[in-house]
Design an enzyme around this catalytic site. Sequence first.
Site, short mmCIF file in Angstrom:
data_model
loop_
_atom_site.label_atom_id
_atom_site.label_comp_id
_atom_site.label_asym_id
_atom_site.label_seq_id
_atom_site.Cartn_x
_atom_site.Cartn_y
_atom_site.Cartn_z
CE LYS A 110 -3.71 -2.61 2.04
NZ LYS A 110 -4.23 -3.27 3.23
CD GLN A 118 -3.24 -4.83 6.39
OE1 GLN A 118 -3.07 -3.86 5.66
NE2 GLN A 118 -3.92 -5.90 5.97
CG ASP A 120 -9.69 -0.68 4.49
OD1 ASP A 120 -9.80 -0.94 3.27
OD2 ASP A 120 -9.28 -1.52 5.32
#
Length: 289
Positions: free
Chosen positions: A59, A103, A126
């Site tokens: 990322k 994450q 996200d």
Amino acid sequence: MSNTKQETIVVDGLALAQDIRKELAEEVSKYAAAGKRVPCLAVVLVGDDPASASYIKGKQRACAQVGMEAIERHLPASSSQEEVIQVVEELNRDDAVDGILVQLPLPKGISPNAVAAAIDPAKDVDALHPNTAGKLLLGNPTIAACTPLGSMEILDRQGIELEGANAVVIGRSNIVGKPISLMLQSRNATVTMCHSKTRNLKEVCQQADVLVAAVGVPRLVKGDWIKPGAAVIDVGVSNIDGKLVGDVDTEGAKGIARIITPHRRGVGPMTITMLLRNTLTAYRERTGE
Ligand code: NAP
């Protein structure tokens, strides 16, 4: 009925992702050229899971590729939920941060829902915060879950007609199955959402003009489950003895499906690209650019 075999396009998700990244890089370079700060993504990693560390690196590389800034907050695996939330709140307050990604999976004892709920919805690139999911449900999303967005982008860029199409989604997770079902429905497809308790899954799939498999069961979908000419999006990825395998038997789908995404260079690169796009969207909305 013609006996001619369907020519199947195996979609190159990496090439599509690179095209979109070029478009994003052009946008970002305009801000840089005007002397403005560039969009910034903050990634939070808790613990030392090698797969998570590698996803984070991917990322960060993707951010660099389009000229965005990426910062990393790495916390030890022993961190408490409160400590993780504290870092998220610091990033919420940091005006130079446009997007926050935590994450997953998080170490045992830390609730991903509690951490997601702590993210400022304006920075929720996200799409894990309940507000973000709610906006999609109400039909007014600005930012939405990355894998479903990437899958929709593939369907659009391949010219797949969605209005009136029968769409079947296998899987009903919050990050893939549910959001993509809503996205397909908002584009006027008639959507059937399947899961582990669905009866006659094969027969349901055989009705699909658009078939999305987001399950995590290797090669669940066989060639004879696929309607001739269907668009097949294989989201699933399983690791079988070190080899990555999708939810769809790709070889079996060839000659039947109109398009199929492979489990490598398929949806995966598009997912990260949509994270970049969400970060740019968050930057624009936050700065009024
Ligand atoms: P998940 O949360 O485990 O959900 C799996 C879904 O599949 C559940 O709804 C489950 O039904 C359903 N299911 C399980 N076995 C089934 C069966 N035999 N028949 C029909 N449905 C079945 O998984 P996820 O997070 O959505 O991820 C799905 C897959 O996509 C995984 O392989 C994951 O690694 C992959 N993935 C890939 C990307 C990418 O960027 N390429 C991104 C995200 C996820 P129930 O609800 O009834 O349990």
